[in-house]
Design a protein around this motif. Structure first.
Motif, mmCIF file in Angstrom:
data_model
loop_
_atom_site.group_PDB
_atom_site.id
_atom_site.type_symbol
_atom_site.label_atom_id
_atom_site.label_comp_id
_atom_site.label_asym_id
_atom_site.label_seq_id
_atom_site.Cartn_x
_atom_site.Cartn_y
_atom_site.Cartn_z
ATOM 1 N N UNK A 7 38.221 -17.546 71.393
ATOM 2 C CA UNK A 7 37.755 -16.204 70.933
ATOM 3 C C UNK A 7 39.019 -15.071 70.966
ATOM 4 N N UNK A 8 38.994 -14.149 70.319
ATOM 5 C CA UNK A 8 40.159 -13.087 70.573
ATOM 6 C C UNK A 8 39.260 -11.894 70.219
ATOM 7 N N UNK A 9 39.908 -11.051 71.037
ATOM 8 C CA UNK A 9 39.302 -9.600 70.736
ATOM 9 C C UNK A 9 40.263 -8.476 70.562
ATOM 10 N N UNK A 10 39.936 -7.202 70.004
ATOM 11 C CA UNK A 10 40.564 -6.249 70.235
ATOM 12 C C UNK A 10 39.676 -5.099 70.248
ATOM 13 N N UNK A 11 40.208 -4.019 71.358
ATOM 14 C CA UNK A 11 39.507 -2.925 71.440
ATOM 15 C C UNK A 11 40.205 -1.713 70.748
ATOM 16 N N UNK A 12 39.263 -0.974 69.985
ATOM 17 C CA UNK A 12 39.921 0.084 68.917
ATOM 18 C C UNK A 12 39.624 1.461 69.611
ATOM 19 N N UNK A 18 43.595 -12.713 76.819
ATOM 20 C CA UNK A 18 43.723 -11.490 76.674
ATOM 21 C C UNK A 18 43.936 -10.838 75.222
ATOM 22 N N UNK A 19 43.045 -9.857 75.023
ATOM 23 C CA UNK A 19 42.834 -9.363 73.701
ATOM 24 C C UNK A 19 44.057 -8.174 73.694
ATOM 25 N N UNK A 20 43.897 -7.449 72.603
ATOM 26 C CA UNK A 20 44.721 -6.284 72.393
ATOM 27 C C UNK A 20 43.966 -4.974 72.295
ATOM 28 N N UNK A 21 44.778 -3.922 72.484
ATOM 29 C CA UNK A 21 44.014 -2.824 72.030
ATOM 30 C C UNK A 21 44.776 -1.975 71.079
ATOM 31 N N UNK A 22 44.200 -1.368 69.979
ATOM 32 C CA UNK A 22 44.661 -0.703 68.994
ATOM 33 C C UNK A 22 44.335 0.696 69.345
ATOM 34 N N UNK A 23 45.253 1.711 69.434
ATOM 35 C CA UNK A 23 45.154 2.985 69.573
ATOM 36 C C UNK A 23 45.490 3.916 68.301
ATOM 37 N N UNK A 24 44.526 4.634 67.873
ATOM 38 C CA UNK A 24 44.847 5.591 66.970
ATOM 39 C C UNK A 24 45.329 7.085 67.461
ATOM 40 N N UNK A 25 46.391 7.423 67.278
ATOM 41 C CA UNK A 25 46.965 8.866 67.772
ATOM 42 C C UNK A 25 47.643 9.747 66.740
ATOM 43 N N UNK A 26 47.787 10.727 67.181
ATOM 44 C CA UNK A 26 48.395 11.913 66.327
ATOM 45 C C UNK A 26 49.623 12.669 66.942
ATOM 46 N N UNK A 39 43.302 -11.925 61.571
ATOM 47 C CA UNK A 39 41.921 -11.213 62.025
ATOM 48 C C UNK A 39 41.523 -11.827 63.808
ATOM 49 N N UNK A 40 41.141 -10.665 64.366
ATOM 50 C CA UNK A 40 40.551 -11.175 65.715
ATOM 51 C C UNK A 40 38.920 -11.489 65.595
ATOM 52 N N UNK A 41 38.607 -12.158 66.299
ATOM 53 C CA UNK A 41 36.940 -12.611 66.367
ATOM 54 C C UNK A 41 36.247 -11.252 66.697
ATOM 55 N N UNK A 42 36.369 -10.524 67.524
ATOM 56 C CA UNK A 42 35.792 -9.399 67.990
ATOM 57 C C UNK A 42 36.429 -7.933 67.919
ATOM 58 N N UNK A 43 35.723 -7.109 67.323
ATOM 59 C CA UNK A 43 36.467 -5.601 67.254
ATOM 60 C C UNK A 43 35.577 -4.652 68.087
ATOM 61 N N UNK A 44 35.955 -4.250 69.434
ATOM 62 C CA UNK A 44 34.980 -3.304 69.749
ATOM 63 C C UNK A 44 35.414 -1.694 69.713
ATOM 64 N N UNK A 45 34.628 -1.029 69.358
ATOM 65 C CA UNK A 45 34.608 0.496 69.123
ATOM 66 C C UNK A 45 33.707 1.363 69.971
ATOM 67 N N UNK A 85 33.672 -3.745 59.465
ATOM 68 C CA UNK A 85 33.168 -5.028 59.248
ATOM 69 C C UNK A 85 32.822 -5.246 57.631
ATOM 70 N N UNK A 86 32.417 -4.353 57.084
ATOM 71 C CA UNK A 86 31.941 -4.398 55.556
ATOM 72 C C UNK A 86 33.307 -4.970 54.868
ATOM 73 N N UNK A 87 34.365 -4.374 55.144
ATOM 74 C CA UNK A 87 35.611 -4.482 54.446
ATOM 75 C C UNK A 87 36.291 -5.915 54.864
ATOM 76 N N UNK A 88 36.015 -6.300 56.079
ATOM 77 C CA UNK A 88 36.488 -7.658 56.423
ATOM 78 C C UNK A 88 35.412 -8.893 56.179
ATOM 79 N N UNK A 89 34.598 -8.485 55.703
ATOM 80 C CA UNK A 89 33.640 -9.612 55.390
ATOM 81 C C UNK A 89 32.832 -10.070 56.665
ATOM 82 N N UNK A 90 32.747 -9.197 57.624
ATOM 83 C CA UNK A 90 32.435 -9.730 59.111
ATOM 84 C C UNK A 90 30.929 -9.005 59.313
#
Ligand SMILES: Cc1cc2nc3c(=O)[nH]c(=O)nc-3n(C[C@H](O)[C@H](O)[C@H](O)COP(=O)(O)OP(=O)(O)OC[C@H]3O[C@@H](n4cnc5c(N)ncnc54)[C@H](O)[C@@H]3O)c2cc1C
Ligand SMILES: Nc1ncnc2c1ncn2[C@@H]1O[C@H](COP(=O)(O)O)[C@@H](O)[C@H]1O
Lengths: 342, 276
Positions: free
Chosen positions: A1-6, A34-42, A84-90, A104-109
């Motif tokens: 299982x893989x995950x990403x923190x957004x 180990x998962x990964x972190x996705x950071x949106x920034x400006x 695509x990862x298994x889990x996305x946490x927001x 989720x709706x876009x990724x079919x999850x």
């Protein structure tokens, strides 16, 4: 299982988001690789501090001009569609909740908003969140990957231990414009997802209202029982005198007797003071969730049948006004004596 | 501007006696004996729409307001009130399916209605509704329609004097207010919007407009929507149980309010406050 923190690095709440997601990861996904972190920034200047708060070694940055949900969603989708990862946490705020459901709706999850627990093992993951306006706990089994979950507002895990920082981070940078350049407006698979061109102009005004409700150690919370704006103003005076932070229930905020920034509860601040005194509050579960972590709750209410009585440690069945007046007098007197002693 | 406002009628769960939270083996809860009410966020959405309408009418802008709910007959009194408040059309999609935890179905029905039956420019709805507290319907609706979505909406008004069908939308973001000029179509989601309790219709308007029959549609007529719903979702409810909020609830007695305050202070609070 893989995950990403957004995480949303465009927001002032970034440190809280990072803390909550890290706590959640440690509490429920500790056994995962180990998962990964996705950071949106400006803002380029903030980049390093954003990266430093990440809980994973791998960090992917997405630079945007401003936080705009349609742009962010398409960028996330374009970034993730191939691996695509298994889990996305927001995070547990409006933006996090929005991303989890739409992504989720876009990724079919499958998606769930406002969760506070997760059991992820061999079978379908199981999540819990409140339902029935916080009177009941609902448990869900998730059937389709990716599982896109947003945390409950104010989620904090009591894992106790501070994890040592990973020695070196691996950072990959992206730009939303580039990610979306081929696919902007159409999303992937020609889904026709909208871009940000529906916005013709915008203006953001920072509110000058500030509160420290989340970190306050002493809160005086006022409800509909204060009856009007001048009732609330009196409570505010008392609070200032005795050193308490003022919080309010939904009717007080909805009637604009106090700004929305003072709201406590599932749709406001989730607090955890040493002492919370409630005045003229019935103790509806949607409010109570916001003071549940108080070490001590003292309620003042004229109605012995009000739910807050059973949900408090100490209760006075009486009109809140004379009770608060006397409490203020006693606390002020004590402060004076302590001042003289010093 | 064609605006479709979606709302749900919910039981006032704060009126449920603490001991009455009984969940049966199909995870149903009997809430039929407490009063019902408009879901608070939806009430705000309906009022925000009326405020837009006040301005649009003043500017002689073309306007059509529809209110839609999916649910049982108990919603009809609210739909009639909305007629009296000058909504042009009040629609109920009748259904006896248990969709408490299936926001995909509500979203599929709403998006199909908006796209095919109503041709709405703007959809406005609450961000979250009891009893499911899903907080998903407006977001899914936007995705099904491929429309953009703005959350945390607190006000809308005509933009550019109403030319080109543009809207000015105010929304709460973090701790500030975002004001955007936008081009429909789009979905707007409302959560806490201070000062937006739904107005009460005048007696005259009740008599003049409040008698129109509610349009009832059968959920089964929303085939494409429901087919879409069946392929989405992916969350099954597997448990439901009361959350315990009980604490000691020690009641402090005394002759007067001031005496009770003194006991509370001296016996319990002074020491605690001293440590802060
Ligand atoms: C989706 C959703 C989200 C919500 N989110 C929140 C939220 O974040 N925060 C929140 O607060 N609510 C929230 N609510 C609303 C919540 O359900 C309750 O309606 C609300 O908390 C009630 O506020 P109250 O206790 O001030 O008012 P009431 O329930 O009206 O209680 C007033 C109390 O004051 C007492 N009283 C009256 N006069 C006096 C007096 N002179 N002295 C002492 N006591 C007196 C009365 O006995 C009564 O118990 C939410 C609801 C929904 C549906
Ligand atoms: N049965 C329904 N009928 C009409 N609108 C609904 C219904 N269920 C949900 N909605 C809308 O979707 C919003 C969010 O609901 P939910 O996703 O169930 O929390 C509500 O505030 C309503 O505006």
């Amino acid at each position: 299982m893989t995950y990403a923190l957004v995480l949303n690095g465009c927001s002032k709440t970034y440190p809280d988001q990072a803390k909550a997601l890290t706590g959640f990861r440690d509490a429920f996904l500790a056994g995962f690789p180990q998962g990964k972190t996705i950071i949106i920034f400006n803002e380029e200047e903030k980049k390093q501090s954003l990266i430093n708060a990440s809980a994973t070694v791998l960090v992917e940055l997405i630079k945007v001009e401003r936080y705009q949900p349609e742009t962010v969603l398409t960028a996330l989708q374009n970034l993730e569609h191939e691996s695509c990862r298994d889990f996305y946490l927001f995070p547990g705020d409006q933006a996090g909740s929005e991303l989890s459901v739409r992504f989720a709706s876009r990724m079919g999850g499958s998606s769930l908003a406002n969760i506070y627990s997760l059991e992820a093992g061999a079978g379908s993951p199981v999540c819990r969140r409140a339902a029935y306006n916080n009177y009941l706990e609902a448990e869900f089994s998730l059937d389709r990957k990716p599982y896109c979950l947003s945390l409950q507002k104010g989620f904090s895990a009591h894992t106790g231990k501070e994890k040592p920082k990973p020695p070196e981070m691996k950072v990959i940078e992206h730009n939303a414009k580039e990610l979306n350049s081929n696919k902007a407006g159409t999303g992937i698979n020609g889904t026709g997802a909208p871009d940000d061109s529906f916005v013709l102009d915008y203006k953001y005004t920072e509110s000058d209202e500030t509160t420290n409700l989340e970190s306050a150690r002493f809160i005086l919370a006022a409800g509909r029982g204060v009856k009007n704006r001048s009732g609330l103003e009196k409570v505010e005076k008392t609070a200032a005198a005795i050193g308490a932070e003022v919080g309010v229930s939904r009717p007080v905020a909805m009637n604009a007797w106090a700004p929305l920034s003072k709201l406590i509860g599932v749709s406001g601040h989730m607090t955890g003071p040493e002492l919370c005194i409630t005045a003229g509050i019935s103790g509806a579960a949607a409010f109570y969730a916001g003071i549940e972590k108080s070490a001590c709750i003292a309620a003042i209410n004229t109605d012995p049948g009000a739910p807050i009585i059973r949900s408090s440690d100490l209760a006075i069945i009486d009109d809140y006004e004379p009770v608060l007046e006397e409490l203020e007098r006693l606390i002020m007197e004590n402060k004076r004596i302590e001042g003289e002693d010093r | 501007m064609q605006i479709l406002a979606c709302f749900k009628v919910v039981p006032d769960l704060d009126q449920m006696p603490a001991g009455d939270w009984l969940v049966d083996d199909r995870f149903r809860v009997e809430t039929g004996y407490v009063k019902n009410m408009l879901n608070p966020y939806d009430e705000s959405a309906l009022e925000i729409t009326l405020r837009y309408a006040d301005q649009a009418r003043r500017g002689n802008l073309p306007l059509n307001l529809t209110a839609l709910t999916i649910g049982s007959k108990q919603a009809d009194t609210y739909l009639k009130t909305l007629y009296a408040l000058r909504y042009d059309k009040a629609v109920r999609v009748a259904s006896d399916r248990d969709i408490r935890f299936l926001p995909e179905i509500a979203a599929a029905v709403i998006s199909e209605y908006a796209a095919e039956k109503n041709r709405a420019d703007v959809l406005i709805m609450g961000m979250q509704s009891g009893v499911g507290d899903n907080a998903k319907t407006p977001l899914l609706t936007a995705e099904y329609l491929n429309w953009p979505c703005i959350t945390g909406v607190v006000a809308i008004e005509p933009a550019n004097n109403g030319t080109k069908n543009l809207l000015k939308v105010k929304s709460m973001v973090d701790s500030g207010i975002l004001e955007q000029t936008v081009r429909p179509p789009l979905v707007l989601a409302v959560s806490n919007a201070p000062g937006t309790y739904l107005r009460v219709p005048t007696l005259k308007d009740k008599v003049e407009y409040g008698k129109k029959p509610v349009e009832v549609q059968e959920m089964d007529n929303f085939k494409t929507g429901l087919a879409a719903a069946n392929t989405s979702g992916g969350c099954r409810l597997t448990g439901l149980k009361p959350i315990n909020h009980r604490r000691e609830g020690l009641i402090i007695d005394g002759e007067t309010a001031a005496e009770k305050a003194r006991i509370l202070y001296h016996s319990y609070l002074r020491e605690r406050l001293g440590k802060l």
